[in-house]
Design a protein around this motif. Structure first.
Motif, PDB file in Angstrom:
ATOM      1  N   LEU A  73     -12.051 -13.774  18.944  1.00  0.00           N
ATOM      2  CA  LEU A  73     -11.803 -12.856  20.082  1.00  0.00           C
ATOM      3  C   LEU A  73     -12.747 -13.655  21.262  1.00  0.00           C
ATOM      4  N   ILE A  74     -13.496 -14.568  20.980  1.00  0.00           N
ATOM      5  CA  ILE A  74     -13.892 -15.245  22.106  1.00  0.00           C
ATOM      6  C   ILE A  74     -12.958 -16.171  22.966  1.00  0.00           C
ATOM      7  N   GLY A  75     -11.837 -16.680  22.397  1.00  0.00           N
ATOM      8  CA  GLY A  75     -10.743 -17.504  22.994  1.00  0.00           C
ATOM      9  C   GLY A  75     -10.392 -17.044  24.110  1.00  0.00           C
ATOM     10  N   PRO A  76      -9.477 -15.783  23.838  1.00  0.00           N
ATOM     11  CA  PRO A  76      -8.674 -15.445  24.928  1.00  0.00           C
ATOM     12  C   PRO A  76      -9.312 -15.025  26.311  1.00  0.00           C
ATOM     13  N   PRO A  77     -10.535 -14.245  26.363  1.00  0.00           N
ATOM     14  CA  PRO A  77     -10.867 -14.267  27.785  1.00  0.00           C
ATOM     15  C   PRO A  77     -11.736 -15.544  28.299  1.00  0.00           C
ATOM     16  N   GLY A  78     -12.159 -16.744  27.330  1.00  0.00           N
ATOM     17  CA  GLY A  78     -12.678 -17.847  27.669  1.00  0.00           C
ATOM     18  C   GLY A  78     -11.634 -18.610  28.449  1.00  0.00           C
ATOM     19  N   VAL A  79     -10.311 -18.633  27.872  1.00  0.00           N
ATOM     20  CA  VAL A  79      -9.406 -19.120  28.341  1.00  0.00           C
ATOM     21  C   VAL A  79      -8.958 -18.582  29.725  1.00  0.00           C
ATOM     22  N   CYS A  80      -8.888 -17.371  29.699  1.00  0.00           N
ATOM     23  CA  CYS A  80      -8.431 -16.582  31.059  1.00  0.00           C
ATOM     24  C   CYS A  80      -9.350 -16.833  32.088  1.00  0.00           C
ATOM     25  N   PHE A  81     -10.762 -17.081  31.811  1.00  0.00           N
ATOM     26  CA  PHE A  81     -11.501 -17.273  32.711  1.00  0.00           C
ATOM     27  C   PHE A  81     -11.545 -18.756  33.415  1.00  0.00           C
TER      28      PHE A  81
ATOM     29  N   LEU B 190      -3.467 -24.513  26.536  1.00  0.00           N
ATOM     30  CA  LEU B 190      -2.723 -24.222  25.221  1.00  0.00           C
ATOM     31  C   LEU B 190      -3.027 -25.578  24.545  1.00  0.00           C
ATOM     32  N   VAL B 191      -2.793 -26.819  25.412  1.00  0.00           N
ATOM     33  CA  VAL B 191      -2.837 -28.116  24.820  1.00  0.00           C
ATOM     34  C   VAL B 191      -4.549 -28.319  24.293  1.00  0.00           C
ATOM     35  N   SER B 192      -5.426 -27.699  25.066  1.00  0.00           N
ATOM     36  CA  SER B 192      -6.968 -27.533  24.748  1.00  0.00           C
ATOM     37  C   SER B 192      -7.174 -27.038  23.525  1.00  0.00           C
TER      38      SER B 192
ATOM     39  N   ALA C 295     -11.386 -20.958  14.198  1.00  0.00           N
ATOM     40  CA  ALA C 295     -11.296 -19.644  14.564  1.00  0.00           C
ATOM     41  C   ALA C 295     -11.149 -19.524  16.022  1.00  0.00           C
ATOM     42  N   LEU C 296     -12.207 -20.421  16.756  1.00  0.00           N
ATOM     43  CA  LEU C 296     -12.329 -20.435  18.203  1.00  0.00           C
ATOM     44  C   LEU C 296     -11.122 -21.073  18.625  1.00  0.00           C
ATOM     45  N   GLY C 297     -10.337 -22.103  18.070  1.00  0.00           N
ATOM     46  CA  GLY C 297      -9.095 -22.949  18.503  1.00  0.00           C
ATOM     47  C   GLY C 297      -8.268 -21.925  18.192  1.00  0.00           C
ATOM     48  N   VAL C 298      -8.101 -20.939  17.253  1.00  0.00           N
ATOM     49  CA  VAL C 298      -6.814 -20.105  17.293  1.00  0.00           C
ATOM     50  C   VAL C 298      -6.816 -18.989  18.502  1.00  0.00           C
ATOM     51  N   GLY C 299      -8.221 -18.692  18.807  1.00  0.00           N
ATOM     52  CA  GLY C 299      -8.457 -17.931  19.979  1.00  0.00           C
ATOM     53  C   GLY C 299      -8.039 -18.686  21.158  1.00  0.00           C
ATOM     54  N   TYR C 300      -8.155 -19.858  21.362  1.00  0.00           N
ATOM     55  CA  TYR C 300      -7.661 -20.589  22.586  1.00  0.00           C
ATOM     56  C   TYR C 300      -6.248 -20.577  22.761  1.00  0.00           C
ATOM     57  N   LEU C 301      -5.580 -20.693  21.403  1.00  0.00           N
ATOM     58  CA  LEU C 301      -4.114 -20.809  21.481  1.00  0.00           C
ATOM     59  C   LEU C 301      -3.735 -19.415  21.865  1.00  0.00           C
ATOM     60  N   ALA C 302      -4.166 -18.276  21.202  1.00  0.00           N
ATOM     61  CA  ALA C 302      -3.748 -16.871  21.771  1.00  0.00           C
ATOM     62  C   ALA C 302      -4.065 -16.670  23.228  1.00  0.00           C
ATOM     63  N   GLY C 303      -5.161 -17.262  23.570  1.00  0.00           N
ATOM     64  CA  GLY C 303      -5.600 -16.979  25.121  1.00  0.00           C
ATOM     65  C   GLY C 303      -4.469 -17.613  26.226  1.00  0.00           C
ATOM     66  N   ALA C 304      -3.838 -18.802  25.709  1.00  0.00           N
ATOM     67  CA  ALA C 304      -3.199 -19.423  26.786  1.00  0.00           C
ATOM     68  C   ALA C 304      -1.980 -18.701  27.503  1.00  0.00           C
ATOM     69  N   PRO C 305      -1.016 -18.015  26.384  1.00  0.00           N
ATOM     70  CA  PRO C 305      -0.079 -17.218  27.014  1.00  0.00           C
ATOM     71  C   PRO C 305      -0.843 -15.950  27.869  1.00  0.00           C
TER      72      PRO C 305
END
Length: 422
Positions: free
Chosen positions: A319-327, A143-145, A265-275
């Motif tokens: 949409l790239i962000g959430p699975p990327g963060v999960c991995f 989430l910080v990232s 947009a990638l940053g938004v995906g990362y934020l969504a991917g953290a939780p």
């Protein structure tokens, strides 16, 4: 996920990471533009980005041993102070003949970071334990990232445009000093000195430590496969990163402003991917999260670089962000849970070396292939590479919770040992 912030020492580490990360991203945007303005050379500008990669390949083994032999809190504190001083060197650059100082500062900052990152990675399990809070801590780090990616780049460009290069450098140096102050307040202390680890010459102890780390990576079930999975994914991901500028210009027919929007947009995906990564870690095994995330990423990548509409491109980048963060969170958690505290620094630095090598090879390969066979074909090959990494992840053993080190405990049973060398 936010419950882990109740751990005071981890809260200090998280805020310190946020501050120094923001400073880094401010400079990441400003430094290349400043060099381009001074020299007018695209090659000189490109060297500012290359300077960030080389230290990870050269210093990785040394940094990992250092993180395991020394007090990690003191290591992080000293590195932050040194990074502040190193970054400040760029304040001395005023004409093209002094640009070499920027390269020295960037290489020094990146080199010092190779000692900081393994120490930080290794310290987190000692602060939060290896149970559910570890996955939560890694998700919060993601989430910080994501926050840094979303805010840092645009803010760096805006600050450079409004105030110039000097204030950006000063702010980056100040962020390191603020991080050092927070790290100094950490109460956690390592365990007692281990007399056995002081035998032999420094070179002999260093070689022994390297062999111990390599042996752990080689014989621990699952670790070689996870490293191979991450390397293949990062290779494909970096190839796509190399296509971003030509994709924006020749496929979307847009300029730098649109590229900035894609990063946002990638940053938004990362934020969504953290939780989401925290929820996935609570419900599924790290193995399943890795396989599913990589499969989803390969599908999104396959579509993203073939769209000609800016609006759809923005949606797909989110949409790239959430699975990327999960991995990435699943990999960090998997490695930490299967590595003793005394080896966490070496395992973390080895993972960092894999990241750097795969990223460098992927970006070079993506740039060359994009020029030779076109953006579309290169993007398809990169997406196929990510799909292959998902297939390789199927080889990860199906570990039970009992196979993890202290997976059900909130903290380690015994304090870690440290050498008296540091």
């Amino acid at each position: 996920m936010l419950d882990v912030l109740r751990v005071r020492d981890f809260r200090l580490v998280a805020v310190a990471d946020l501050l120094s990360g923001l400073g880094d991203w401010l400079l990441l945007v400003a430094a290349p533009y400043f060099v381009l303005r001074l020299t007018g050379s695209t090659m000189a500008t490109g060297l500012t980005l290359a300077a960030e990669t080389l230290p990870a390949l050269v210093l990785g083994p040394v940094a990992g041993v250092f993180a395991d032999r020394c007090d990690r809190r003191r290591t992080m504190l000293a590195i932050d102070v040194l990074r502040a001083a190193t970054v400040a060197l760029m304040l001395l650059v005023h004409h093209p003949g002094q640009v070499w100082l920027i390269y020295v500062a960037l290489i020094g900052e990146s080199g010092l970071g190779q000692f900081f990152d393994p120490a930080r990675r290794a310290l987190i399990p000692a602060l939060v334990g290896r149970g559910p809070r570890l996955a939560a801590a890694n998700s919060l780090t993601a989430l910080v990232s994501g926050t840094v990616r979303l805010v840092g780049g645009p803010a760096g460009g805006a600050l450079y445009a409004l105030a110039g290069f000097g204030p950006v450098v000063a702010l980056d140096a100040a962020s390191y000093l603020a991080s050092a102050i927070l790290i100094a307040a950490i109460r956690h202390r390592p365990g007692p000195v281990s007399p056995q680890r002081q035998r032999g010459t420094v070179l002999r102890r260093f070689a022994d430590d390297l062999r111990a780390g390599a042996a752990h990576l080689r014989v621990t079930p699952g670790l070689p496969v996870v490293f191979a999975t991450a390397a293949i994914f990062l290779l494909g991901n970096a190839a796509l990163t190399a296509l971003l500028v030509p994709f924006t210009g020749t496929v979307l027919h847009a300029g730098a402003g649109t590229l900035g929007m894609l990063f946002a947009a990638l940053g938004v995906g990362y934020l969504a991917g953290a939780p989401l990564s925290r929820a996935a870690a609570a419900r599924f095994s790290d193995r399943r999260v890795m396989i599913t995330s990589l499969a989803a990423l390969s599908a999104v990548f396959a579509v993203t670089f073939h769209t000609h509409d800016i609006g759809w491109a923005l949606v797909l980048f989110v949409l790239i962000g959430p699975p990327g963060v999960c991995f990435l969170v699943a990999v960090d958690t998997y490695l930490a849970r299967r590595t003793p505290d005394a080896l966490l620094g070496r395992v973390g630095s080895a993972y960092g070396m894999i990241q750097a090598a795969a990223t460098l090879a992927g970006m070079l390969g993506g740039a060359v292939l994009g020029q030779q066979v076109g953006i579309g074909v290169t993007a398809d090959l990169a997406a196929l590479c990510v799909a292959v990494s998902a297939a390789v992840a199927l080889l990860i053993p199906r570990h039970s919770t009992a196979d993890s080190l202290d997976a059900s405990k909130s903290s380690l049973a015994a304090p870690p040992e440290r050498s008296a060398d540091c």
